[in-house]
Design a protein around this motif. Sequence first.
Motif: not given
Length: 411
Positions: A232-248, A305-317
């Motif tokens: 959870r700490f590393f997920l928090e850091r990832m999100i806060k370092e990329h505030p404008d990114s779409k993250i799945l 979320a299998r097979g769902i085409d969501i545009p412009n996902v910057d990061y998958v975690i």
Amino acid sequence: MKFDDYSIPAEIKRNLADLGFRKPTDIQFKSIPPILKGEDVLAIAQTGTGKTAAFAIPVVSMLYERRNARRADGIKCLVMVPTRELALQIAGVFEQIARHTGLKVFCVFGGVEQGPQIAQLEAGLDILIATPGRMFDLVSQGYIRFQRVEFLILDEADHMLDLGFIKDIQDVIRFLPRKRQTLFFSATINEKIKKLAYSLVHNAIRIQISPKDPVAKNIDHSVVFVGMDDKRFFLERMIKEHPDSKILVFVRTKVRAERVLKALERVSIVSQTIHGDKEQRDRLQVLNQFRTGVVKVLIATDVSARGIDIPNVDYVINYDLPEQPENYVHRVGRTGRGTQKGQAFSFCSPEEKPMLDEIEQFLTKPIKVVSIDPEVYEETVDTSDDAKFDLKALMQEAEELEKGRKKRKKK
């Protein structure tokens, strides 16, 4: 080759141009000609390569041309899919490609009132996209009839088998005309899928794209070794370092999804969850919020979320590693769609190392490791706003979520 070069109606070509489709992707280039010739097709291609359009373009073209020659009432094309979200997504692609042709497209799925679906079925349609459960309910009630079906399409076939739909697939064959065209699309293949596929198709054209590397080349994917309770700490850091990114964010269970959401709430990060316990209306609303960027972080289970085409996902975690190795391919494939670049990171705890080994064996090569300096690791944990919550409190929270889920099931 361009879409203008294909022998398809001018109306379809205009629709493709309006959608920005100029040149076919590899799977489209190899699939469209044999489908237009009336061949059965067994196609294996990575997620995000344009599989839906690969069968929608030729099927819409053929139905439109035949419609001009003769009009028979009834469903002409049946597309079977594993999930409600995928049914809606595929229906959207068919509708865009079939614009101004007069062809009617509709999808049926469970989790909603069947009244409006019945009304649409009685009004008549040409192309039906359906999940097995609701489809068979409506077949048994006499609202769906398949005697006019000319095309049977199975999409995300590997996932349908994972969910136990093999009997449903075999049962539907009994209702279909023997003379039909069958198209079988999947992102992965194994002996079980081969057996099913060859039982359904007749002298099929076999198409396989990028069999040596199931992960698309425009996806940069790597693994990070972190403790289970530190994720959870590393997920928090990832999100806060990329505030404008779409993250799945992918987790293993519904309970884990809600637990991660709570952890992010405690550090003032807005996120949403999507999983099987949510009402269909809520799931669609969440997907729309993520798709449009209103919500930047979506926490999902594999089935949702299998097979769902969501545009412009910057990061998958991969917050949790998947238990089924092939699901790794589908997860990371949510980013880097089409020609876009994408990045995926997997958090691997010591107890998940056997899962990582299985994934690498499936990929036939190791996943790149991102090393974390011990001081950076310690800093990430110590500076988190969530560090004050101890493990006991988190375990208690998980137990409460599990109790709540069981109560909802009893209702």
